[in-house]
Design an enzyme around this catalytic site. Sequence first.
Site, mmCIF file in Angstrom:
data_model
loop_
_atom_site.group_PDB
_atom_site.id
_atom_site.type_symbol
_atom_site.label_atom_id
_atom_site.label_comp_id
_atom_site.label_asym_id
_atom_site.label_seq_id
_atom_site.Cartn_x
_atom_site.Cartn_y
_atom_site.Cartn_z
ATOM 1 N N GLU A 124 0.838 -1.216 0.000
ATOM 2 C CA GLU A 124 0.000 0.000 0.000
ATOM 3 C C GLU A 124 0.866 1.256 0.000
ATOM 4 O O GLU A 124 0.519 2.257 -0.625
ATOM 5 C CB GLU A 124 -0.964 -0.001 1.191
ATOM 6 C CG GLU A 124 -1.928 -1.183 1.251
ATOM 7 C CD GLU A 124 -2.724 -1.419 -0.025
ATOM 8 O OE1 GLU A 124 -2.884 -0.480 -0.839
ATOM 9 O OE2 GLU A 124 -3.177 -2.563 -0.232
ATOM 10 N N HIS A 127 1.676 2.124 -3.492
ATOM 11 C CA HIS A 127 0.605 2.869 -4.184
ATOM 12 C C HIS A 127 0.630 4.346 -3.789
ATOM 13 O O HIS A 127 0.441 5.232 -4.628
ATOM 14 C CB HIS A 127 -0.767 2.281 -3.846
ATOM 15 C CG HIS A 127 -1.052 0.977 -4.533
ATOM 16 N ND1 HIS A 127 -0.685 0.718 -5.826
ATOM 17 C CD2 HIS A 127 -1.689 -0.153 -4.090
ATOM 18 C CE1 HIS A 127 -1.078 -0.509 -6.162
ATOM 19 N NE2 HIS A 127 -1.677 -1.055 -5.126
ATOM 20 N N HIS A 133 0.517 -1.820 -9.906
ATOM 21 C CA HIS A 133 0.849 -3.230 -9.702
ATOM 22 C C HIS A 133 1.976 -3.650 -10.637
ATOM 23 O O HIS A 133 2.082 -3.155 -11.758
ATOM 24 C CB HIS A 133 -0.391 -4.101 -9.895
ATOM 25 C CG HIS A 133 -1.369 -3.925 -8.778
ATOM 26 N ND1 HIS A 133 -2.725 -3.933 -8.944
ATOM 27 C CD2 HIS A 133 -1.152 -3.699 -7.461
ATOM 28 C CE1 HIS A 133 -3.305 -3.729 -7.773
ATOM 29 N NE2 HIS A 133 -2.369 -3.583 -6.855
ATOM 30 N N CYS A 134 2.810 -4.575 -10.146
ATOM 31 C CA CYS A 134 4.007 -4.998 -10.858
ATOM 32 C C CYS A 134 3.839 -6.470 -11.234
ATOM 33 O O CYS A 134 3.225 -7.241 -10.505
ATOM 34 C CB CYS A 134 5.212 -4.813 -9.940
ATOM 35 S SG CYS A 134 6.761 -5.334 -10.651
ATOM 36 N N CYS A 158 10.940 -5.166 -6.315
ATOM 37 C CA CYS A 158 11.891 -5.517 -7.378
ATOM 38 C C CYS A 158 12.752 -4.283 -7.679
ATOM 39 O O CYS A 158 12.459 -3.180 -7.214
ATOM 40 C CB CYS A 158 11.138 -5.987 -8.627
ATOM 41 S SG CYS A 158 10.300 -4.656 -9.515
HETATM 42 ZN ZN LIG Z 1 -2.445 -3.009 -4.950
HETATM 43 ZN ZN LIG Z 2 8.081 -4.424 -8.912
#
Ligand SMILES: [Zn+2]
Ligand SMILES: [Zn+2]
Length: 173
Positions: A124, A127, A133-134, A158
């Site tokens: 969170e 965000h 999102h990854c 990452c």
């Molecule tokens: Zn999320």
């Molecule tokens: Zn990532």
Amino acid sequence: MAQDDFCIGILPIGEIDPLYLKILAGSFLGELPIKTLILPPLPHPDYAFDKRRLQYDAASMINQLETLVFKDCSKVIALVDADLFIPVFSFVLGEARMGGSCALVSLYRLQENHARAVKVALHEFGHLMNLDHCHEKKCVMRFSKNIEQLDSISNIFCDYCLDHLRYMVRKKP
Ligand SMILES: [Zn+2]
Ligand SMILES: [Zn+2]
């Protein structure tokens, strides 16, 4: 640390085990030049209870948090032991708006598992720092809609997401 360091406030809503607060505050330290601050608790969010769903409305809680001023905090991660929902999901483990200042982490479905709470909080926070999102398999920004999926992702960002965070932390809001 210097006074203008990037600071994340850890905010208990209702009664939260102090150990959670300490573990969460610690989980943000290390990779990024930030500090954390445990904030005084807010009362249990009765105003957000939905009588039909018997759950708490995450969006109305975030709206409420966004009206408050948290001195010295660039971002705030709030912890609550209540079952949260948003209209499109039957429940959410956490909720944050892209680039917002306050995020929510629900401990309700985590079965007193600190490692899970850390993952939701880091996700969170991402965000709040404008990360989407990854798709990296092990990145903590991977989307998870339930505990099984949450358990399959790691508790680290990452390289791509970490670089983005480093940039955003330096820039500050
Ligand atoms: Zn999320
Ligand atoms: Zn990532």
